[in-house]
Motif scaffolding. Structure first.
Motif, PDB file in Angstrom:
ATOM      1  N   CYS A  14       0.856  -1.190   0.000  1.00  0.00           N
ATOM      2  CA  CYS A  14       0.000   0.000   0.000  1.00  0.00           C
ATOM      3  C   CYS A  14       0.890   1.239   0.000  1.00  0.00           C
ATOM      4  CB  CYS A  14      -0.939   0.032   1.201  1.00  0.00           C
ATOM      5  SG  CYS A  14      -2.196   1.318   1.001  1.00  0.00           S
ATOM      6  N   LEU A  16      -0.244   4.093   1.208  1.00  0.00           N
ATOM      7  CA  LEU A  16      -0.693   4.921   2.339  1.00  0.00           C
ATOM      8  C   LEU A  16      -0.340   4.259   3.667  1.00  0.00           C
ATOM      9  CD1 LEU A  16      -4.215   6.090   1.071  1.00  0.00           C
ATOM     10  CD2 LEU A  16      -1.960   6.972   0.517  1.00  0.00           C
ATOM     11  N   ASP A  17      -0.600   4.957   4.734  1.00  0.00           N
ATOM     12  CA  ASP A  17      -0.358   4.433   6.079  1.00  0.00           C
ATOM     13  C   ASP A  17      -1.480   4.953   6.972  1.00  0.00           C
ATOM     14  OD1 ASP A  17       0.730   3.272   8.289  1.00  0.00           O
ATOM     15  OD2 ASP A  17       2.331   4.745   8.535  1.00  0.00           O
ATOM     16  N   CYS A  18      -2.699   4.545   6.665  1.00  0.00           N
ATOM     17  CA  CYS A  18      -3.863   5.069   7.395  1.00  0.00           C
ATOM     18  C   CYS A  18      -3.790   4.686   8.873  1.00  0.00           C
ATOM     19  CB  CYS A  18      -5.142   4.517   6.789  1.00  0.00           C
ATOM     20  SG  CYS A  18      -5.256   4.794   5.024  1.00  0.00           S
ATOM     21  N   HIS A  20      -6.048   3.850  10.849  1.00  0.00           N
ATOM     22  CA  HIS A  20      -6.938   2.765  11.282  1.00  0.00           C
ATOM     23  C   HIS A  20      -6.653   1.463  10.547  1.00  0.00           C
ATOM     24  CE1 HIS A  20      -8.693   4.736   7.807  1.00  0.00           C
ATOM     25  NE2 HIS A  20      -9.170   3.551   7.483  1.00  0.00           N
ATOM     26  N   CYS A  21      -5.566   1.394   9.804  1.00  0.00           N
ATOM     27  CA  CYS A  21      -5.296   0.215   8.970  1.00  0.00           C
ATOM     28  C   CYS A  21      -5.083  -1.029   9.832  1.00  0.00           C
ATOM     29  CB  CYS A  21      -4.067   0.453   8.101  1.00  0.00           C
ATOM     30  SG  CYS A  21      -3.796  -0.888   6.931  1.00  0.00           S
ATOM     31  N   ARG A  23      -3.943  -3.822   8.387  1.00  0.00           N
ATOM     32  CA  ARG A  23      -2.998  -4.666   7.664  1.00  0.00           C
ATOM     33  C   ARG A  23      -1.606  -4.612   8.250  1.00  0.00           C
ATOM     34  NH1 ARG A  23      -6.878  -6.844   6.763  1.00  0.00           N
ATOM     35  NH2 ARG A  23      -8.251  -6.414   5.031  1.00  0.00           N
ATOM     36  N   GLY A  58      -4.430  -4.386   1.890  1.00  0.00           N
ATOM     37  CA  GLY A  58      -3.570  -3.583   1.070  1.00  0.00           C
ATOM     38  C   GLY A  58      -4.314  -2.811  -0.029  1.00  0.00           C
ATOM     39  N   GLU A  59      -3.537  -2.347  -0.971  1.00  0.00           N
ATOM     40  CA  GLU A  59      -4.098  -1.661  -2.133  1.00  0.00           C
ATOM     41  C   GLU A  59      -4.025  -2.640  -3.308  1.00  0.00           C
ATOM     42  OE1 GLU A  59      -5.853   0.879  -2.989  1.00  0.00           O
ATOM     43  OE2 GLU A  59      -5.578   0.362  -5.096  1.00  0.00           O
ATOM     44  N   ASN A  85      -7.915   2.743  -2.664  1.00  0.00           N
ATOM     45  CA  ASN A  85      -7.738   4.103  -2.137  1.00  0.00           C
ATOM     46  C   ASN A  85      -7.695   5.131  -3.272  1.00  0.00           C
ATOM     47  OD1 ASN A  85      -5.047   4.123  -3.212  1.00  0.00           O
ATOM     48  ND2 ASN A  85      -4.249   3.213  -1.312  1.00  0.00           N
ATOM     49  N   ARG A 125      -5.627   9.536   6.532  1.00  0.00           N
ATOM     50  CA  ARG A 125      -5.087   8.675   5.471  1.00  0.00           C
ATOM     51  C   ARG A 125      -3.829   9.227   4.809  1.00  0.00           C
ATOM     52  NH1 ARG A 125      -9.023   4.686   4.292  1.00  0.00           N
ATOM     53  NH2 ARG A 125      -7.888   4.127   2.423  1.00  0.00           N
ATOM     54  N   ARG A 336       6.478   0.278  10.998  1.00  0.00           N
ATOM     55  CA  ARG A 336       5.968   0.848   9.754  1.00  0.00           C
ATOM     56  C   ARG A 336       6.683   2.165   9.533  1.00  0.00           C
ATOM     57  NH1 ARG A 336      -0.280   0.606   8.754  1.00  0.00           N
ATOM     58  NH2 ARG A 336       0.423   0.417   6.638  1.00  0.00           N
TER      59      ARG A 336
HETATM   60  S1  SF4 Z   1      -6.454   1.201   5.219  1.00  0.00           S
HETATM   61 FE1  SF4 Z   1      -6.220   0.550   3.072  1.00  0.00          FE
HETATM   62  S2  SF4 Z   1      -5.412   2.373   2.018  1.00  0.00           S
HETATM   63 FE2  SF4 Z   1      -5.061   2.672   4.195  1.00  0.00          FE
HETATM   64  S3  SF4 Z   1      -2.967   1.905   4.631  1.00  0.00           S
HETATM   65 FE3  SF4 Z   1      -4.423   0.229   5.010  1.00  0.00          FE
HETATM   66  S4  SF4 Z   1      -4.506  -0.900   3.111  1.00  0.00           S
HETATM   67 FE4  SF4 Z   1      -3.643   1.121   2.626  1.00  0.00          FE
END
Ligand code: SF4
Ligand code: SF4
Length: 351
Positions: A14, A16-18, A20-21, A23, A58-59, A85, A125, A336
């Motif tokens: 991905c 991004l590094d949201c 609330h992720c 993953r 992920g994306e 995203n 995000r 991360r």
């Molecule tokens: S929530 Fe989705 S877009 Fe955001 S970091 Fe996680 S996988 Fe990437």
């Protein structure tokens, strides 16, 4: 009851590094093997007559063989939707332009939008992300692609439920989806926490929003249920989830989330086990989980959080979950690039 769709967690990659992720990109992101995807598609078609595929991550647009994945979907006569995203939307559009059959089978682009304004969304995000989504919306509209806007709710954006719904309607979304944040196991949990009564209040506001708009407004699994013995879509086997390592597991919310001890939500490796055999093992896990819930109900007393099915489920599987004090269960241990995984969860948080 039928297996209506198969979800593939295509990649942990991905951009991004949201905050609330859920993953775990780890040190070396994994990608789901195309060979496993092809095997599962063939089995799902033959055994269940399933027609729909979901691509998540992920994306998912970062999967190195995305083109091959889309062609496998076409070849096996599935329809598909994707959760994205929006950052690589033009590349996705290119793959649709190059393969009209891919486009014909696309049922929806689910765009993640976590705020009704740029400041709120980008604060969660990352900078530039709101504009990516708005650009993707414009391209969807221009190319006649049905799109959904989906928001993960938490303390930092819960005030925008109504604004988000109105915005989705104005932009022409086919649907607005508002889901409940699950615990990440990172230090972000502290700032994102909402207590049970606040979630119920949010749920009532979403129900009122749904009644006011002509566009469908949906709430994925997770919110308050009066009946503690609630059986979700995944536990009814209406959806099957393949994690990034090619294993059949309970659902997307479990995938890549830390657990105390070896994960107990994984049925089998689909590269070496037939889908049918893996499904049989998954039913054993589901049966054990529901039996544990009945036992907990018999023991009592149950608390407010036990009415939130996904939270109960995560707690049962020794994964991060909400408690009256904040976040409980294991912390995510990985590094991360913005450091979200580096610190321990701070407890307690009481509001
Ligand atoms: S929530 Fe989705 S877009 Fe955001 S970091 Fe996680 S996988 Fe990437
Ligand atoms: S976390 Fe558990 S209860 Fe929630 S959707 Fe997944 S399997 Fe169902």
């Amino acid at each position: 009851m039928a297996v209506n769709w198969i979800a593939f967690h295509l990649t942990d990659r991905c951009q991004l590094d949201c905050q609330h992720c859920l993953r775990d990109p780890g040190q070396k992101p994994k990608d789901l093997s195309l060979a496993t995807i092809r095997k599962v598609l063939a089995e799902a078609k033959r055994l269940y007559r399933t027609r729909q595929v979901a691509l998540t991550g992920g994306e998912p647009t970062l999967h190195p063989e995305l083109e091959g994945v889309l062609d496998a979907i076409v070849e096996h006569d599935f329809t598909w939707h994707i959760v994205t995203n929006g950052r690589r939307f033009e590349q996705l559009l290119g793959l649709l332009r190059d393969g009209p059959a891919r486009r014909e089978r696309l049922t929806a682009v689910n765009l993640s939008l976590d705020g009704a304004d740029e400041t709120t969304h980008d604060g969660i995000r990352g900078k530039g992300s709101f504009r990516d989504v708005m650009k993707a919306v414009t391209l969807c509209t221009a190319h006649g692609l049905p799109f959904t806007l989906q928001m993960v709710l938490h303390a930092r954006n819960v005030h925008q439920i109504e604004a988000f719904g109105l915005m989705a309607a104005q932009l022409g979304a086919a649907r607005a989806s508002l889901s409940m944040l699950q615990t990440t196991g990172t230090h972000h949990d502290e700032a994102l926490y909402l207590p049970p009564h606040a979630w119920q209040d949010a749920q009532h506001r979403i129900e009122r929003l749904s009644a006011a708009l002509t566009m469908p407004v949906t709430m994925p699994e997770g919110f308050y249920r009066e009946q503690i013995f609630h059986v979700c879509e995944a536990m009814k086997s209406e959806s099957l989830h393949v994690d990034v390592e090619g294993r059949l597991n309970l659902c997307c919310q479990h995938a890549g989330v830390p657990s105390e001890g070896p994960p107990r939500d994984v049925a089998a490796d689909l590269a070496t086990t037939s889908l049918l055999e893996a499904h049989g093992r998954l039913l054993g896990i589901i049966h054990e989980t529901q039996a544990a819930k009945l036992a907990a109900m018999a023991r009592g007393p149950l608390g407010a959080w036990d009415h939130f099915p996904c939270n109960w489920c995560m707690k049962h599987f020794d994964k991060p979950h909400w408690t009256d004090e904040g976040a409980g269960g294991p912390s995510a241990q990985r590094e991360r690039w913005r450091g979200a995984w580096a610190k321990k969860v701070t407890l307690p948080v009481v509001r």
